[in-house]
Design a protein around this motif. Structure first.
Motif, mmCIF file in Angstrom:
data_model
loop_
_atom_site.group_PDB
_atom_site.id
_atom_site.type_symbol
_atom_site.label_atom_id
_atom_site.label_comp_id
_atom_site.label_asym_id
_atom_site.label_seq_id
_atom_site.Cartn_x
_atom_site.Cartn_y
_atom_site.Cartn_z
ATOM 1 N N TYR A 1 1.019 -1.247 -0.025
ATOM 2 C CA TYR A 1 -0.315 -0.016 -0.089
ATOM 3 C C TYR A 1 0.899 1.270 -0.280
ATOM 4 C CZ TYR A 1 -3.199 -3.312 1.048
ATOM 5 O OH TYR A 1 -4.754 -4.187 1.153
ATOM 6 N N LEU B 1 -4.082 0.987 -2.131
ATOM 7 C CA LEU B 1 -3.964 -0.915 -2.840
ATOM 8 C C LEU B 1 -2.396 -0.375 -3.527
ATOM 9 C CD1 LEU B 1 -3.855 -3.946 -2.433
ATOM 10 C CD2 LEU B 1 -5.699 -3.932 -3.484
ATOM 11 N N HIS C 1 -1.858 -11.419 4.314
ATOM 12 C CA HIS C 1 -3.230 -11.589 4.872
ATOM 13 C C HIS C 1 -3.201 -13.299 4.898
ATOM 14 C CE1 HIS C 1 -4.125 -11.757 0.553
ATOM 15 N NE2 HIS C 1 -2.860 -10.364 0.060
ATOM 16 N N VAL D 1 -9.309 -1.355 10.942
ATOM 17 C CA VAL D 1 -8.380 -0.851 10.727
ATOM 18 C C VAL D 1 -7.879 0.785 11.892
ATOM 19 C CG1 VAL D 1 -5.864 -0.695 9.788
ATOM 20 C CG2 VAL D 1 -7.498 -2.304 8.845
ATOM 21 N N GLN E 1 -4.578 3.244 12.979
ATOM 22 C CA GLN E 1 -3.373 3.874 13.084
ATOM 23 C C GLN E 1 -3.216 5.279 14.006
ATOM 24 O OE1 GLN E 1 -2.615 5.697 8.901
ATOM 25 N NE2 GLN E 1 -0.294 5.077 9.302
ATOM 26 N N GLN F 1 3.092 5.926 13.436
ATOM 27 C CA GLN F 1 2.234 4.397 13.709
ATOM 28 C C GLN F 1 2.473 3.272 12.137
ATOM 29 O OE1 GLN F 1 3.733 3.401 16.319
ATOM 30 N NE2 GLN F 1 4.742 5.411 16.713
ATOM 31 N N ARG F 2 2.473 1.732 12.730
ATOM 32 C CA ARG F 2 2.053 1.347 10.885
ATOM 33 C C ARG F 2 0.744 1.427 11.634
ATOM 34 N NH1 ARG F 2 5.080 -3.960 12.349
ATOM 35 N NH2 ARG F 2 6.410 -2.906 13.434
ATOM 36 N N LEU F 3 0.162 0.589 10.218
ATOM 37 C CA LEU F 3 -1.802 0.145 10.391
ATOM 38 C C LEU F 3 -1.290 -1.233 11.273
ATOM 39 C CD1 LEU F 3 -1.288 0.468 6.693
ATOM 40 C CD2 LEU F 3 -2.420 1.685 8.155
ATOM 41 N N TRP G 1 -4.766 -3.879 11.929
ATOM 42 C CA TRP G 1 -5.958 -4.341 11.651
ATOM 43 C C TRP G 1 -6.612 -4.669 13.440
ATOM 44 C CZ3 TRP G 1 -7.989 -9.494 13.114
ATOM 45 C CH2 TRP G 1 -8.947 -9.825 12.342
ATOM 46 N N TRP H 1 -13.035 -8.203 11.004
ATOM 47 C CA TRP H 1 -13.933 -7.785 9.859
ATOM 48 C C TRP H 1 -14.623 -8.732 9.713
ATOM 49 C CZ3 TRP H 1 -14.720 -12.333 6.127
ATOM 50 C CH2 TRP H 1 -14.258 -12.776 6.679
ATOM 51 N N TYR I 1 -10.020 3.531 10.539
ATOM 52 C CA TYR I 1 -10.486 3.320 9.218
ATOM 53 C C TYR I 1 -11.151 2.152 8.753
ATOM 54 C CZ TYR I 1 -6.561 5.853 7.207
ATOM 55 O OH TYR I 1 -5.157 7.354 7.333
ATOM 56 N N ASN J 1 -7.912 -11.245 2.539
ATOM 57 C CA ASN J 1 -7.829 -10.458 0.988
ATOM 58 C C ASN J 1 -7.768 -9.773 1.397
ATOM 59 O OD1 ASN J 1 -10.515 -9.299 2.625
ATOM 60 N ND2 ASN J 1 -11.620 -11.266 2.173
ATOM 61 N N TRP J 2 -7.518 -8.995 0.411
ATOM 62 C CA TRP J 2 -6.209 -7.934 0.544
ATOM 63 C C TRP J 2 -7.351 -6.798 0.405
ATOM 64 C CZ3 TRP J 2 -6.597 -11.175 -3.245
ATOM 65 C CH2 TRP J 2 -6.221 -10.583 -4.600
ATOM 66 N N PHE J 3 -7.004 -5.554 0.764
ATOM 67 C CA PHE J 3 -7.759 -3.905 1.603
ATOM 68 C C PHE J 3 -7.767 -3.578 0.181
ATOM 69 C CE2 PHE J 3 -8.527 -6.418 4.687
ATOM 70 C CZ PHE J 3 -7.592 -6.087 5.675
ATOM 71 N N ASP J 4 -8.843 -3.443 -1.198
ATOM 72 C CA ASP J 4 -9.307 -2.566 -2.275
ATOM 73 C C ASP J 4 -9.076 -1.562 -2.093
ATOM 74 O OD1 ASP J 4 -11.081 -4.941 -3.858
ATOM 75 O OD2 ASP J 4 -11.718 -3.238 -2.660
ATOM 76 N N TRP K 1 -10.855 1.723 0.759
ATOM 77 C CA TRP K 1 -10.382 2.450 2.142
ATOM 78 C C TRP K 1 -11.509 3.357 2.201
ATOM 79 C CZ3 TRP K 1 -5.957 1.003 5.797
ATOM 80 C CH2 TRP K 1 -5.799 -0.235 5.326
ATOM 81 N N GLY K 2 -12.126 3.813 3.488
ATOM 82 C CA GLY K 2 -12.923 4.698 4.432
ATOM 83 C C GLY K 2 -11.791 6.433 4.236
ATOM 84 N N GLN K 3 -12.543 7.149 4.342
ATOM 85 C CA GLN K 3 -11.510 8.628 4.447
ATOM 86 C C GLN K 3 -10.821 8.480 5.722
ATOM 87 O OE1 GLN K 3 -14.558 8.351 4.687
ATOM 88 N NE2 GLN K 3 -15.359 10.609 6.272
#
Lengths: 113, 121
Positions: free
Chosen positions: A42, A52, A97, B37, B39, B43-45, B47, B50, B95, B106-109, B111-113
């Motif tokens: 990302y 992404l 993931h 998620v 942040q 710092q790192r994101l 999780w 879900w 987020y 699955n990956w996160f394609d 994101w919210g603001q």
């Protein structure tokens, strides 16, 4: 939990030059039944949510410029920006993931030299 | 196009609860997972968990187990994240992120603001 590390913490690259970011997972994120690495990259610019870039370690998301590429398998991965542009200044994160909790690397900050 | 619009900033006292929303549009809501998620600055994101928006099944990070609940309203195409017993360390940006598939992994394609939650007395 799978621990993700990245190197370097930051790097400065001249416009048009190559930038390389490394990511390592504490255990393999390769799913052997489908031979897919569950590793994503990302890009995050200041004040924005992540975007992404790459999934399955090497598949570019739709709309992502082809100067971004991903490689690697198992526990070692690389994100390469082949010709750095001004708009690529950002922090880059890798994410596994493969297992829960999904975990992210600490990020690599990319700047212009 | 896919859009995730999150609710506005919140200020809460320690010990309180907060419930954030994430309104989805531009795709079939029940066919894709929704993740949360967070942040902290610099710092790192991180999780949090879900939800399978189709059947409502959830999974949470052990770190937040017992304090977090993720739900969804399919008619409103909205996901929610409630965090209880807030402490100062929960001051951060949260987020929502759309999964690339209905089920994990699955990956996160998208994101919210982001929603800033501030915990302070």
């Amino acid at each position: 939990d799978i621990v993700m590390t990245q190197s370097p913490d930051s790097l400065a690259v001249s416009l048009g030059e190559r930038a390389t970011i490394n990511c390592k997972s504490s255990q393999s994120v390769l799913n052997r039944p489908n031979n897919k690495n569950y590793l994503a990259w990302y890009q995050q610019k200041p004040g924005q949510p992540p975007r992404l870039l790459i999934y399955w370690a090497s598949t570019r998301e739709s709309g992502v410029p082809d100067r971004f590429s991903g490689s690697g398998s198992g526990t070692d991965f690389t994100l390469t920006i082949s010709s750095l542009q001004a708009e690529d200044v950002a922090v880059y994160y890798c994410q596994q993931h493969f297992d829960t909790p999904s975990t992210f690397g600490p990020g690599t900050k990319v700047d212009i030299k | 196009q896919v859009q995730l619009v999150q609710s506005g900033a919140e200020v809460k006292e320690p010990g309180a609860s907060v419930k954030l929303s994430c309104k989805a549009s531009g795709y079939n809501f029940i066919n894709y997972a929704m993740h949360w998620v967070r942040q902290a600055p610099g710092q790192r994101l991180e999780w949090m968990g879900w939800i399978n928006t189709g059947n409502g099944n959830t999974e949470y990070s052990q770190k937040f187990q017992g304090r977090v609940t993720i739900t969804r309203d399919t008619s409103a195409t909205t996901a929610y994240m409630e965090l209880r017993s807030l402490r100062s360390e929960d001051t951060t940006v949260y987020y929502c992120a759309k999964g690339s598939d209905r089920n994990y992994p699955n990956w996160f394609d998208s994101w919210g603001q982001g929603t800033l939650v501030t915990v302070a007395s």
